[in-house]
Design an enzyme around this catalytic site. Sequence first.
Site, PDB file in Angstrom:
ATOM      1  N   GLN A 140      48.407   7.959  43.196  1.00 43.70           N
ATOM      2  CA  GLN A 140      47.214   7.862  43.040  1.00 43.70           C
ATOM      3  C   GLN A 140      46.734   7.738  41.547  1.00 43.70           C
ATOM      4  O   GLN A 140      46.004   6.748  41.052  1.00 43.70           O
ATOM      5  CB  GLN A 140      45.680   8.661  43.107  1.00 43.70           C
ATOM      6  CG  GLN A 140      44.511   8.541  42.763  1.00 43.70           C
ATOM      7  CD  GLN A 140      43.925   7.049  44.012  1.00 43.70           C
ATOM      8  OE1 GLN A 140      43.947   7.735  45.139  1.00 43.70           O
ATOM      9  NE2 GLN A 140      43.533   5.891  43.044  1.00 43.70           N
TER      10      GLN A 140
ATOM     11  N   HIS B 235      50.326   3.157  48.405  1.00 46.20           N
ATOM     12  CA  HIS B 235      49.514   4.356  47.351  1.00 46.20           C
ATOM     13  C   HIS B 235      49.026   5.468  48.437  1.00 46.20           C
ATOM     14  O   HIS B 235      48.322   4.734  49.226  1.00 46.20           O
ATOM     15  CB  HIS B 235      48.982   4.372  46.133  1.00 46.20           C
ATOM     16  CG  HIS B 235      47.653   4.248  45.830  1.00 46.20           C
ATOM     17  ND1 HIS B 235      47.241   5.239  46.414  1.00 46.20           N
ATOM     18  CD2 HIS B 235      47.485   2.962  46.088  1.00 46.20           C
ATOM     19  CE1 HIS B 235      45.833   4.834  45.963  1.00 46.20           C
ATOM     20  NE2 HIS B 235      46.095   3.267  46.170  1.00 46.20           N
ATOM     21  N   CYS B 236      48.910   6.537  48.070  1.00 45.36           N
ATOM     22  CA  CYS B 236      47.985   7.234  48.209  1.00 45.36           C
ATOM     23  C   CYS B 236      47.706   8.559  47.380  1.00 45.36           C
ATOM     24  O   CYS B 236      47.947   7.768  47.135  1.00 45.36           O
ATOM     25  CB  CYS B 236      48.746   8.100  49.943  1.00 45.36           C
ATOM     26  SG  CYS B 236      49.864   9.204  49.823  1.00 45.36           S
ATOM     27  N   ALA B 237      47.983  10.040  47.891  1.00 43.88           N
ATOM     28  CA  ALA B 237      47.121  11.008  46.330  1.00 43.88           C
ATOM     29  C   ALA B 237      48.493  11.104  45.665  1.00 43.88           C
ATOM     30  O   ALA B 237      48.305  11.031  44.785  1.00 43.88           O
ATOM     31  CB  ALA B 237      46.759  11.750  47.449  1.00 43.88           C
TER      32      ALA B 237
ATOM     33  N   SER C  43      51.271   7.099  52.745  1.00 43.86           N
ATOM     34  CA  SER C  43      52.242   5.463  51.848  1.00 43.86           C
ATOM     35  C   SER C  43      53.334   5.869  52.533  1.00 43.86           C
ATOM     36  O   SER C  43      53.677   4.486  53.059  1.00 43.86           O
ATOM     37  CB  SER C  43      51.747   5.408  50.667  1.00 43.86           C
ATOM     38  OG  SER C  43      52.647   6.660  49.825  1.00 43.86           O
TER      39      SER C  43
END
EC number: 3.1.3.16
Length: 211
Positions: free
Chosen positions: A74, A151-153, A159
């Site tokens: 993120q 992406h993710c966190a 992701s």
Amino acid sequence: MCPGNWLWASMTFMARFSRSSSRSPVRTRGTLEEMPTVQHPFLNVFELERLLYTGKTACNHADEVWPGLYLGDQDMANNRRELRRLGITHVLNASHSRWRGTPEAYEGLGIRYLGVEAHDSPAFDMSIHFQTAADFIHRALSQPGGKILVHCAVGVSRSATLVLAYLMLYHHLTLVEAIKKVKDHRGIIPNRGFLRQLLALDRRLRQGLEA
């Protein structure tokens, strides 16, 4: 730097959990390069976790895991200056929510955005997003100069799962080959539910080739 220490701690915990589980994992030997490729035939979740624990565990805020394809967190998604420097043209957010991620966040950068509202839970069905995400990644990389951030966190589970599915669907890699390709550049650790869904995709694709 993305939390490499967190990733290593998570992998260590999962390894210990696997060893203490009432269902004993299948033991595998060798380095990442020695793991099976096309002829696996169909590893189980514990064998995949063993593969994930082997080799590279560190990661940056984003790592190029395939030409033009960046897997990240993120923090990278929020860094407009770095996105511009890398020449990112598309963003796929696997942790989209009302509070995290909107197309408006990239206004003025010419970035196309796709949000996938996914939960990093073994019970969550990520497979319903495999094809849509893979198509978006493919379109991004097919255009001249196209580069995409997925992406993710943290950039290691949700992701990573979508990136693996893309490599399997569009580049015909087996799941093991896709994991090895990504892990050459970034440590990843999809949760067990996601691994089961990727295994199901792997079986379906392999059976389709053999039909």
